[in-house]
Design a protein around this motif. Structure first.
Motif, PDB file in Angstrom:
ATOM      1  N   GLY A 309      48.186  44.413  51.487  1.00  0.00           N
ATOM      2  CA  GLY A 309      47.592  43.078  51.353  1.00  0.00           C
ATOM      3  C   GLY A 309      48.174  42.345  50.163  1.00  0.00           C
ATOM      4  O   GLY A 309      47.550  42.251  49.103  1.00  0.00           O
ATOM      5  N   ASN A 310      49.410  41.833  50.321  1.00  0.00           N
ATOM      6  CA  ASN A 310      50.084  41.140  49.223  1.00  0.00           C
ATOM      7  C   ASN A 310      49.292  39.946  48.713  1.00  0.00           C
ATOM      8  O   ASN A 310      49.416  39.573  47.541  1.00  0.00           O
ATOM      9  N   VAL A 311      48.480  39.340  49.585  1.00  0.00           N
ATOM     10  CA  VAL A 311      47.716  38.162  49.154  1.00  0.00           C
ATOM     11  C   VAL A 311      46.740  38.502  48.038  1.00  0.00           C
ATOM     12  O   VAL A 311      46.405  37.646  47.210  1.00  0.00           O
ATOM     13  N   THR A 312      46.288  39.756  48.001  1.00  0.00           N
ATOM     14  CA  THR A 312      45.367  40.162  46.933  1.00  0.00           C
ATOM     15  C   THR A 312      46.040  40.037  45.573  1.00  0.00           C
ATOM     16  O   THR A 312      45.476  39.450  44.631  1.00  0.00           O
ATOM     17  N   THR A 313      47.240  40.579  45.442  1.00  0.00           N
ATOM     18  CA  THR A 313      47.925  40.531  44.150  1.00  0.00           C
ATOM     19  C   THR A 313      48.405  39.125  43.824  1.00  0.00           C
ATOM     20  O   THR A 313      48.440  38.732  42.649  1.00  0.00           O
ATOM     21  N   GLU A 314      48.754  38.336  44.842  1.00  0.00           N
ATOM     22  CA  GLU A 314      49.147  36.948  44.588  1.00  0.00           C
ATOM     23  C   GLU A 314      47.968  36.142  44.054  1.00  0.00           C
ATOM     24  O   GLU A 314      48.119  35.329  43.136  1.00  0.00           O
TER      25      GLU A 314
END
Length: 412
Positions: A309-314
């Protein structure tokens, strides 16, 4: 005693050994300009490998618009194959069986190792071709296809899909997974030779400084208004009904709260009908996407189908407080109440209640957002690429005795 001579020798001895450049074949069925976590993270890895002086051959399906690596560093050698639309994802392409073409390609220009990012028809062909040529193979486990079944009425296929994925990855010399929790889960299900290699985030692009009063005003939000948001594909597997439930619970306490969806997908019309006051920003990219993240106060991520879930870190890098289930990247990186908020995995009422609490305490939200930014700044893509490179080197090293026994030579 020749002091000058000794000093020169010392200077020479202290120089670091030159990096050994490798010839790497990277096979992926998704890549920019396609917008998804696999495509974007693979572009960062390919760019990082190029920066580390490796000769990267990228093999991917031909797309309607030509891909350009985000950093501007060109791919050394790009091989485009025939592509077809992915069922249920018409904006994405998948490869077609290509074993014969890959055997011919790699016979003429033999790579040191083949890395396969996706398990589709092109990925399976690459695995077969590499094994035919006795090449070491590494892979990524990036998408929980088996978990999508209940969202697309494919529940009966969950076990066969998991069986295929296990067969695919167990034929590789190493499989990279993004979190320790996923490594343990897959190991329990019979997956072998698993290595944890996380994901990085561009903390220069995703930055709280990109917060824009003008953008927030376009959503109908003033400086002190609370804005909840989601970034990603608008699709059933993202569990967006829970996001709507959390929004409604906050709205009952704070009528002026705003909800913003960034992204597109098959659920857009349904979401618009269920939440007519919400703002739908559509797909965004680059600095524009970063500004949208930075404009949010609470990022709501209810998906339970992610491997990371790259959106979490973004969102964290953007100084946005995150509410998520204790799963994937959120479960790995967030300490609830410190740098984000976690709800028990799958406990929807817990997610709604946690969102309501986070929305009610501005001071705590700001402190959490600052801590989230500090966490994200430690997720450097350079470190991730170095770990990725280490797994490749280990696979190459294990293959060298096999090369010697069979009279083969690694790529020069």
């Amino acid at each position: 005693m020749n002091t000058a001579h000794d000093a020169d020798a010392l200077l020479v001895d202290d120089l670091p050994a030159p990096r050994h450049s490798r010839r790497l074949a990277v096979v992926t069925e998704t890549y920019p300009p396609e917008v998804n976590g696999v495509a974007m993270s693979m572009a960062r890895v390919v760019d990082g490998l190029n920066r580390r002086n490796h000769d990267v051959q990228l093999i991917r399906p031909r797309q309607p618009a030509r891909a350009t690596p985000p950093s501007g560093h060109p791919v050394v050698d790009e091989v485009l194959t025939k592509g077809l639309p992915v069922p249920l994802y018409p904006n994405l392409r998948m490869g077609v069986p290509s074993k014969r073409a890959l055997v011919k390609l790699w016979s003429l220009k033999r790579p040191d190792v083949v890395h396969i990012a996706t398990e589709g028809p092109l990925g399976w062909s690459a695995l077969q071709a590499a094994q035919h040529l006795a090449l070491p193979v590494t892979s990524d486990y990036r998408t929980n296809f088996h978990a999508y079944g209940k969202h697309y009425r494919l529940g009966l296929l969950s076990k066969p899909i998991m069986g295929y994925l296990r067969k695919f990855h167990n034929r590789c010399d190493a499989t990279m997974v993004p979190t320790e929790a996923l490594r343990q889960l897959l190991a329990e299900r019979g997956f072998e030779r698993l290595s944890v290699v996380g994901r990085g985030v561009d903390a220069q692009r995703f930055d709280p400084a990109r917060r824009s009063a003008e953008l927030r005003a376009s959503w109908g939000a003033g400086p002190d208004d609370l804005v909840l948001g989601y970034v990603g594909r608008l699709a059933p597997e993202k569990n967006l009904g829970v996001v709507l439930a959390a929004y409604e619970a906050v709205k009952a306490q704070q009528p002026g709260v705003k909800l913003v969806f960034v992204g597109d997908g098959p659920m857009r019309a349904e979401l618009a009908a269920r939440a007519p006051q919400a703002h739908f920003a559509g797909s965004r990219s680059g600095d524009d996407l970063a500004a949208h993240y930075a404009g949010l106060d609470l990022f709501l991520f209810a998906s339970l189908t992610e491997t990371f879930g790259n959106v979490t870190t973004e969102a964290m890098a953007s100084g946005c407080a995150v509410v998520a289930f204790d799963s994937a990247a959120a479960g790995e990186l967030i300490h609830s109440g410190v740098n984000g908020w976690l709800a028990g995995a799958g406990r929807e009422e817990d997610f709604v209640a946690t969102t309501r609490v986070a929305a009610s305490h501005r001071a705590a939200r700001l402190a959490v957002a600052e801590a989230a930014r500090a966490t994200a700044r430690r997720l450097d893509w350079g470190d991730i690429t170095a770990r990725f490179e280490g797994v490749l080197e280990s696979a190459i090293a294990r293959a060298e005795p096999v090369f010697a026994m069979q009279g083969l030579q690694p790529a020069a």
